[in-house]
Design an enzyme around this catalytic site. Structure first.
Site, mmCIF file in Angstrom:
data_model
loop_
_atom_site.group_PDB
_atom_site.id
_atom_site.type_symbol
_atom_site.label_atom_id
_atom_site.label_comp_id
_atom_site.label_asym_id
_atom_site.label_seq_id
_atom_site.Cartn_x
_atom_site.Cartn_y
_atom_site.Cartn_z
ATOM 1 N N SER A 114 107.740 1.772 141.805
ATOM 2 C CA SER A 114 108.615 1.422 140.684
ATOM 3 C C SER A 114 109.998 2.053 140.823
ATOM 4 O O SER A 114 110.140 3.171 141.317
ATOM 5 C CB SER A 114 107.988 1.869 139.365
ATOM 6 N N GLU A 164 95.144 -0.790 143.513
ATOM 7 C CA GLU A 164 95.572 -0.066 142.320
ATOM 8 C C GLU A 164 94.989 -0.687 141.070
ATOM 9 O O GLU A 164 94.474 0.007 140.196
ATOM 10 C CB GLU A 164 97.100 -0.072 142.227
ATOM 11 N N SER A 193 103.255 8.950 139.454
ATOM 12 C CA SER A 193 102.213 9.910 139.062
ATOM 13 C C SER A 193 101.935 10.882 140.197
ATOM 14 O O SER A 193 101.796 10.469 141.356
ATOM 15 C CB SER A 193 100.921 9.166 138.704
ATOM 16 N N SER A 225 102.791 -4.060 134.117
ATOM 17 C CA SER A 225 102.586 -4.259 132.680
ATOM 18 C C SER A 225 101.581 -5.380 132.419
ATOM 19 O O SER A 225 101.266 -6.195 133.292
ATOM 20 C CB SER A 225 103.919 -4.590 132.011
ATOM 21 N N ASN A 226 101.099 -5.427 131.162
ATOM 22 C CA ASN A 226 100.171 -6.499 130.785
ATOM 23 C C ASN A 226 100.818 -7.877 130.962
ATOM 24 O O ASN A 226 100.143 -8.852 131.318
ATOM 25 C CB ASN A 226 99.725 -6.312 129.332
#
Length: 396
Positions: free
Chosen positions: A123, A239, A156, A361-362
């Site tokens: 990202s 992922e 992360s 994202s959703n």
């Protein structure tokens, strides 16, 4: 070794080395990084890490039955394996599928023993879940190595990672999906700067990472030069399965076991509305776990997961958001205190939107499902797929 014998072996090891789950124990559970590394090393030495992976790279070479047996017995224990979830769930399977023999032998055994912690660097600030719009560059030097410059975000585990799998643009003169390459990058390189991002919970689970003339060798490429999008698809598939297809875990603060214990403690477990809500939590959590098991079994048998990984990821994210609302009703007003047994539930509720965004994202998942599963027309933005990247209008 029969699966029942493997299950007994795993249970015996966990009973000796791991903490049995209780809501009270989960509330106190805060392992250090050194404790996590020691635990992961113990798992590997006991033959309980990389259960289905090839033995030549440190795995156990066993089957799905043994993996399921381990997942089932380990669900009743608190396992300090969080720092290794990204590396073992995403970069490692990608290297096993696309990496060179040298990369597999160099990194996979150390990832299994906890000697190497990895992160994923996809990202970017101006791209979000649109990975193909990345602007971090990798420029080839006269010696054949590459210089990486740019910024990643929402990474992360970057603060304690040893290596990362990074996507960088290596040819801006071709359409945006065609000029990307995936590299292995040393996170201890002097040109790498990691800055934590504090979220609503007060924790810093994500980081922004800056790359300033970070040199990586020619053999750091995962897959082929300018074929990084294909490598990204492999990693994103893993992922989404890792994030969205987890089995039922007793230490999930928004899971049935935790919420049932809290309801009992606060005296609402006999309330018909609470009992109905707990039943729905159990049904949804079990359904998501069952779908995850289908994906894992398919993957191990060589069946392409494809867009079904997005179905699993979306199901997991939607469960977390729905369970947040259910938890508020089950726990009651104490949910606002951020203390006591409900503290971790409250933190998970605050972290819910971020967790739903991680891994795409959703909305991204729904687009993938609409186009690749349901066969609906492509998003209008797909027209950019034929335009050279350096001719696109991009935000800076």
């Amino acid at each position: 070794m029969p699966a029942d014998e493997f299950r007994a072996k795993a249970l015996a090891w966990l009973q000796e080395h791991a903490t049995p789950f209780t809501a009270e124990a989960a509330d106190r559970f805060a392992p250090t990084l050194d404790e996590s590394k020691a635990f992961q090393k113990g798992l590997a030495e006991a033959g309980l890490a990389g259960i289905t992976w090839p033995t030549e790279y440190g795995g156990q070479g066993l089957g799905e039955d043994e993996l399921i047996a381990f997942n089932e017995v380990s669900a009743d224990f608190l396992m300090p394996t969080g720092p290794f979830v990204i590396g073992l769930g995403m970069p490692a399977p990608t290297i096993l599928e696309l990496g060179t023999e040298e990369q597999k032998k160099r990194h996979i055994p150390k990832m299994l023993t906890g000697e190497e912690i990895w992160c994923q660097l996809f990202s970017e600030p101006n791209g979000g879940s649109d990975v193909a719009s990345l602007q971090t560059t990798a420029t080839r030097t006269e010696t054949g190595s590459w210089l990486i410059n740019g910024q990643k975000v929402w990474t992360s585990g970057a603060q304690f990672s040893d290596f990362g799998a990074i996507l960088a643009r290596t040819d801006p003169t071709v359409p945006r999906h065609a000029g990307i390459t995936m590299f292995i990058v040393d996170m201890h390189h002097p040109g790498v700067t990691v800055r934590p991002l504090v979220v609503a919970t007060g924790d810093a689970p994500f980081n922004e990472v800056y790359f300033d003339d970070v040199e990586v060798p020619a053999d750091a490429v995962i897959g082929e030069v300018n074929a990084g999008w294909a490598a990204a698809v492999v990693m994103l598939r893993n992922e989404r399965v890792t994030i969205g297809a987890r089995g039922r875990a007793r230490n999930n603060p928004l899971g049935f076991d935790t919420l049932r214990e809290i309801a009992s403690d606060v005296g609402t477990s006999d309330d018909p509305g609470v009992r109905r809500k707990l039943a729905m939590v159990y049904a949804r959590e079990t359904a998501a776990a069952a779908f995850g098991r289908v994906l894992h079994e398919g993957a191990l048998s060589g069946e392409p997961i494809g867009a079904r990984g997005s179905v699993g990821k979306l199901a997991g994210a939607e469960f977390g958001l729905w369970a947040s609302d259910a938890a508020e009703e089950i726990v009651g007003q104490d949910i606002a205190l951020l203390s006591g047994k409900s503290a971790k539930v409250a933190k998970m509720i605050l972290a819910g939107p971020g967790s739903a965004t991680a891994g795409g994202s959703n909305e991204i998942q729904r687009n993938i499902i609409a186009e690749r599963v349901l066969g609906l027309p492509k998003d209008p933005g797909a027209a950019d797929r034929k335009t050279p990247f350096n001719q696109l209008k991009l935000s800076k």
